[in-house]
Design an enzyme around this catalytic site. Structure first.
Site, mmCIF file in Angstrom:
data_model
loop_
_atom_site.group_PDB
_atom_site.id
_atom_site.type_symbol
_atom_site.label_atom_id
_atom_site.label_comp_id
_atom_site.label_asym_id
_atom_site.label_seq_id
_atom_site.Cartn_x
_atom_site.Cartn_y
_atom_site.Cartn_z
ATOM 1 C CG HIS A 177 -1.975 1.051 1.162
ATOM 2 N ND1 HIS A 177 -1.713 2.373 1.447
ATOM 3 C CD2 HIS A 177 -3.279 0.987 0.802
ATOM 4 C CE1 HIS A 177 -2.829 3.075 1.266
ATOM 5 N NE2 HIS A 177 -3.792 2.259 0.877
ATOM 6 C CD GLU B 136 -5.534 1.896 -2.989
ATOM 7 O OE1 GLU B 136 -6.708 1.907 -2.604
ATOM 8 O OE2 GLU B 136 -4.572 1.892 -2.209
HETATM 9 P P1 PGA Z 1 -9.763 6.014 0.214
HETATM 10 O O1 PGA Z 1 -8.507 5.049 0.504
HETATM 11 O O2 PGA Z 1 -10.879 5.148 -0.279
HETATM 12 O O3 PGA Z 1 -10.059 6.624 1.570
HETATM 13 O O4 PGA Z 1 -9.319 7.005 -0.772
HETATM 14 C C1 PGA Z 1 -8.175 3.995 -0.357
HETATM 15 C C2 PGA Z 1 -6.938 3.313 0.121
HETATM 16 O O5 PGA Z 1 -6.003 3.989 0.609
HETATM 17 O O6 PGA Z 1 -6.835 2.072 0.042
#
Ligand code: PGA
Length: 245
Positions: free
Chosen positions: A92, A164
Site C-alpha cells: 500500500h 490506487e
Molecule cells: P480512500 O482510501 O478510499 O479513503 O481514498 C483507499 C486506500 O487507501 O486504500
C-alpha cells in the site's frame, strides 16, 4: 462478480472494529460481489469469528517476507492463514511512503503470502508529480515488473492488483477520484502488463476516494474488477450500499 475490499487502515479502536464487523455481518449482502474486510492486526482474531457463516472474507493489511524467523514486530503469513485470513494487502502507498517499502521487498512479501495460500492484493499507483510528467504508464510498468518478478500463480484468482493513484487517496490533500473512463483505460494497461508477466489475467481493482455516489461508475467499467475502499468502508451505510451495487 466484482471484488470489494474494505481497508480499515489504523482508523478504528478495537471496540469500533468489532462493532463495525458485527454491523457488516448483519447488513452486507455479499454474494453479488466478493466482499473482504481488512481490519488492523489486533482486531483480526476477533473479527474472524464474527464473519463466520457469512459470505464476507477476512483480509490483512500487510504480512512478512517469511513464515517465521528473527523478524521482530513482523506478522507471519503462516499465522494469518491459521486465523482464517484469505487476502493480504501488500505494498500500500502508505507503507511505501512511511515505512519505505519498495517493490523488491514487496516481491518477497508476495512470494511468502502465496506460499502460505493467501491471495496478495498488490497495490501500485503514481504520485501527482509522475502523472503531471506523463510518466504514469512507465511507473506502473516498473512497479509491476519488480513486484511480480519470478512470481508463479496457478490460477487467475491467486493474485489481485489494486491500482490506487496516490493523489486520489482520500487522506491526501486535494484528493479527488480519477475519472472512471480514464480508470478503465489504465486498468486495461495494467491487466495487459500483469498478464505478460504472470501468464494469467488477474483482477485489477481501483482505489482512491470512492464512495457510495461514484462507486457504480467505476464498477460499470469493463476493466475495473472491483474496489479497494478506505474512508467509505468505515461507515456501514455507505459500505453496505456499495457492496450491494
Ligand atoms: P480512500 O482510501 O478510499 O479513503 O481514498 C483507499 C486506500 O487507501 O486504500
Amino acid at each position: 462478480m466484482k471484488t470489494i475490499i474494505a481497508n480499515w487502515k489504523m482508523q478504528l479502536s478495537l471496540k469500533d472494529s468489532l462493532e463495525l464487523a458485527k454491523q457488516s455481518a448483519k447488513k452486507i449482502k455479499a454474494g453479488k460481489n466478493n466482499v473482504v474486510l481488512c481490519p488492523d492486526f489486533l482486531s483480526l482474531p476477533f473479527v474472524g469469528p464474527i464473519l463466520k457463516g457469512t459470505n464476507i472474507s477476512l483480509g490483512a493489511q500487510d504480512s512478512a517476507t517469511a513464515d517465521r524467523g528473527a523478524l521482530t514486530g513482523e506478522v507471519s503469513p503462516l499465522n494469518l492463514k491459521a486465523l482464517g485470513v484469505k487476502y493480504v494487502i501488500l505494498g500500500h502507498s502508505e507503507r511505501r511512503e512511511h515505512l519505505h517499502e519498495n517493490s523488491a521487498l514487496i516481491n518477497l512479501k508476495i512470494k511468502a503470502a502465496l506460499a502460505n495460500g493467501l491471495v496478495p492484493v498488490l497495490c501500485i499507483g503514481e504520485k501527482m508529480t509522475v502523472r503531471q510528467a506523463g510518466e504514469t504508464g512507465e511507473l506502473l510498468s516498473q512497479e509491476l515488473t519488480i513486484a511480480l518478478k519470478g512470481i508463479k500463480i496457478k490460477k487467475a484468482s491467486d493474485l489481485i492488483v489494486a491500482y490506487e493513484p496516490i493523489w486520489a487517496i482520500s487522506t491526501n490533500k486535494k484528493a479527488r477520484p480519477l475519472g472512471a473512463v480514464e480508470a478503465d483505460a489504465i486498468h486495461g494497461f495494467i491487466k495487459a502488463k500483469a498478464k505478460k508477466i504472470l501468464k494469467q489475467s488477474v483482477a485489477v481493482l481501483y482505489g482512491g476516494s470512492t464512495n457510495s455516489v461514484n462507486a457504480s461508475e467505476f464498477l460499470a467499467q469493463e476493466n475495473v474488477d472491483g474496489l479497494l475502499i478506505g474512508n467509505a468502508s468505515l461507515t456501514i451505510k455507505d459500505f453496505s450500499s456499495i457492496c450491494s451495487l
